[in-house]
Scaffold this active site. Sequence first.
Site, PDB file in Angstrom:
ATOM      1  N   GLY A 172      -3.691  -4.870  -4.264  1.00  6.33           N
ATOM      2  CA  GLY A 172      -4.706  -3.897  -4.661  1.00  6.33           C
ATOM      3  C   GLY A 172      -3.979  -2.659  -5.129  1.00  6.33           C
ATOM      4  O   GLY A 172      -3.531  -1.867  -4.305  1.00  6.33           O
ATOM      5  N   HIS A 173      -3.799  -2.530  -6.425  1.00  2.00           N
ATOM      6  CA  HIS A 173      -3.082  -1.380  -6.962  1.00  2.00           C
ATOM      7  C   HIS A 173      -4.087  -0.365  -7.480  1.00  2.00           C
ATOM      8  O   HIS A 173      -4.774  -0.611  -8.469  1.00  2.00           O
ATOM      9  CB  HIS A 173      -2.124  -1.821  -8.082  1.00  2.00           C
ATOM     10  CG  HIS A 173      -0.997  -2.668  -7.569  1.00  2.00           C
ATOM     11  ND1 HIS A 173      -0.030  -3.212  -8.367  1.00  2.00           N
ATOM     12  CD2 HIS A 173      -0.683  -3.041  -6.308  1.00  2.00           C
ATOM     13  CE1 HIS A 173       0.824  -3.889  -7.626  1.00  2.00           C
ATOM     14  NE2 HIS A 173       0.439  -3.805  -6.369  1.00  2.00           N
ATOM     15  N   ASP A 191       0.816  -1.216   0.000  1.00  2.00           N
ATOM     16  CA  ASP A 191       0.000   0.000   0.000  1.00  2.00           C
ATOM     17  C   ASP A 191       0.853   1.273   0.000  1.00  2.00           C
ATOM     18  O   ASP A 191       0.486   2.275   0.599  1.00  2.00           O
ATOM     19  CB  ASP A 191      -0.985   0.011   1.182  1.00  2.00           C
ATOM     20  CG  ASP A 191      -1.834  -1.241   1.193  1.00  2.00           C
ATOM     21  OD1 ASP A 191      -2.562  -1.464   0.217  1.00  2.00           O
ATOM     22  OD2 ASP A 191      -1.750  -2.011   2.160  1.00  2.00           O
ATOM     23  N   GLN A 223       2.621  -6.133  -3.183  1.00  2.00           N
ATOM     24  CA  GLN A 223       2.901  -6.083  -1.745  1.00  2.00           C
ATOM     25  C   GLN A 223       4.153  -5.227  -1.480  1.00  2.00           C
ATOM     26  O   GLN A 223       4.434  -4.336  -2.268  1.00  2.00           O
ATOM     27  CB  GLN A 223       3.058  -7.490  -1.139  1.00  2.00           C
ATOM     28  CG  GLN A 223       1.756  -8.276  -1.022  1.00  2.00           C
ATOM     29  CD  GLN A 223       1.371  -8.973  -2.317  1.00  2.00           C
ATOM     30  OE1 GLN A 223       2.183  -9.597  -2.972  1.00  2.00           O
ATOM     31  NE2 GLN A 223       0.118  -8.869  -2.688  1.00  2.00           N
ATOM     32  N   LYS A 245       1.985   1.995  -5.098  1.00  2.00           N
ATOM     33  CA  LYS A 245       2.651   1.420  -6.283  1.00  2.00           C
ATOM     34  C   LYS A 245       1.810   1.578  -7.541  1.00  2.00           C
ATOM     35  O   LYS A 245       2.345   1.762  -8.623  1.00  2.00           O
ATOM     36  CB  LYS A 245       2.945  -0.074  -6.063  1.00  2.00           C
ATOM     37  CG  LYS A 245       4.058  -0.335  -5.076  1.00  2.00           C
ATOM     38  CD  LYS A 245       4.348  -1.818  -4.950  1.00  2.00           C
ATOM     39  CE  LYS A 245       3.189  -2.600  -4.384  1.00  2.00           C
ATOM     40  NZ  LYS A 245       2.830  -2.280  -3.015  1.00  2.00           N
TER      41      LYS A 245
HETATM   42  P1  IMP Z   1      -1.869 -12.965   2.312  1.00  2.00           P
HETATM   43  O1  IMP Z   1      -0.921 -12.445   1.297  1.00  2.00           O
HETATM   44  O2  IMP Z   1      -3.314 -12.758   1.950  1.00  2.00           O
HETATM   45  O3  IMP Z   1      -1.567 -14.370   2.728  1.00  2.00           O
HETATM   46  O4  IMP Z   1      -1.669 -12.091   3.659  1.00  2.00           O
HETATM   47  C1  IMP Z   1      -0.468 -12.131   4.442  1.00  2.00           C
HETATM   48  C2  IMP Z   1      -0.166 -10.751   5.006  1.00  2.00           C
HETATM   49  O5  IMP Z   1       0.197  -9.887   3.937  1.00  2.00           O
HETATM   50  C3  IMP Z   1      -1.337 -10.079   5.724  1.00  2.00           C
HETATM   51  O6  IMP Z   1      -0.840  -9.296   6.791  1.00  2.00           O
HETATM   52  C4  IMP Z   1      -1.932  -9.182   4.650  1.00  2.00           C
HETATM   53  O7  IMP Z   1      -2.630  -8.087   5.198  1.00  2.00           O
HETATM   54  C5  IMP Z   1      -0.656  -8.728   3.949  1.00  2.00           C
HETATM   55  N1  IMP Z   1      -0.878  -8.351   2.542  1.00  2.00           N
HETATM   56  C6  IMP Z   1      -1.004  -9.169   1.486  1.00  2.00           C
HETATM   57  N2  IMP Z   1      -1.145  -8.459   0.343  1.00  2.00           N
HETATM   58  C7  IMP Z   1      -1.080  -7.170   0.694  1.00  2.00           C
HETATM   59  C8  IMP Z   1      -1.118  -5.948  -0.048  1.00  2.00           C
HETATM   60  O8  IMP Z   1      -1.216  -5.918  -1.290  1.00  2.00           O
HETATM   61  N3  IMP Z   1      -1.014  -4.799   0.670  1.00  2.00           N
HETATM   62  C9  IMP Z   1      -0.851  -4.805   2.033  1.00  2.00           C
HETATM   63  N4  IMP Z   1      -0.800  -5.916   2.766  1.00  2.00           N
HETATM   64  C10 IMP Z   1      -0.904  -7.095   2.103  1.00  2.00           C
END
Ligand code: IMP
Length: 428
Positions: free
Chosen positions: A40-41, A13, A223, A16
Amino acid sequence: MPVSALVGLQWGDEGKGKIADLLAEKADVVVRCQGGSNAGHTVVTDNGAFSLRLVPSGIFRENAVCVIGNGVVADPIHLAGELKSLEGAIPDPSGRLFISDRAHMVMPWHKALDILAEEHLGQKPIGTTRQGIAPAYMDKAKRSGFRWHHARNAGEFRKRVLIILAEMNIVINALGGTALPEKETVDALCGAVDSLRPYIADTVSLLHGHHRAGKRILLEGAQGTMLDIDFGTYPFVTSSNTTSGGCVTGSGLPPASIAEVHGILKSFTTRVGAGPFPTEAPDAAAALLRGAGTNRWDEFAAATGRPHRCGWLDLVAARHSARVNGVTRLHITKLDILSQFDELRIAVAYRMRGGETSDLPSDIRDLDRCEPVYETLPGWKKQLPACKSVAELPEAARNYVERIGEFLEADIATVSYGPGRGQTAFTA
Ligand code: IMP
């Protein structure tokens, strides 16, 4: 022509989407390399704001080729829905959107297992996005996953899905979950796959062809580095390499082809989900960072809608990220949000175990217990002007961003002070 990678330097977040959109303007090919619909871009175009979860940011640019690379875990149902929701807002994707035949699929049972795993962690969940990311990467590592090339033959694909679904329903039941209904699940999955089959391609060959032809390629990381499975705050991380190394293994382009690594850094720190956060701010400051008092209220995760945890800029974490990525160009985002503060704090070291360090500890228990050492810088306390050049920023704002560049030993390329394409100041 060289390849560029774009990576997040915090916990995701960082903004990007906006920078990817900006860089995509100059790119012929944009590639998503890892992660899945957990990303989520947000891209703000003349037609409004769009949150892209799987589709590369280049999709808004008519001539850009967009690739979902082999390192991605792509949920067919989600992807089909995302493309449908973009209809009318993007130029026709056929012939310019490609899904790697080596990419893995996120299956409906992966989502169910992700949710069950979180429930089993009780009071201490990871806080995943519940998009099935870890179970899909687990199947990839276990060598039992579905890759997109498996979908080339519709009949064989359906047959194997039926077999695995039956097995997975036994596991789901054993974990106390509700079995997925066979017909609806298989019909929805196979329907989505049918609509996406024309996009499946050997993207390694495609990308090498574009590279040889001198096309400009942008590798769009998802991420952030602090969520990287090796370099992040393990186990509160995602399940892929979110760093420039992941851009290589997730695309099939060679490491030496990457000439620029663009690191995206929000001018303060946020994270979604659980896990250590040394510079997390007290409630009142966190509310201001979340956008209270401005017309911006966007510190909510694009993928899940969850409010972000907010805090001061953590340069210990950011420098660790800049190093493991080899950042050559720094993009600092959301500087406008800091306009409300009299003074600003940035963490330059951690006090822990009776000493001080500016290296990121590997053990989250140290991160939980450490006390940040802050530098305090004066705020600018006025709206930032609509400017094209960093030199036009108020002196205190310039000092703030220059201190970041100096600490990270990276050249600043842009400073972003709003979501719009035009709200960007450049260094040169
Ligand atoms: P997962 O990727 O859904 O398995 O989540 C693992 C961790 O990564 C959690 O703390 C999510 O909130 C975080 N996370 C995964 N994708 C994003 C992203 O695009 N932005 C922010 N946090 C993310």
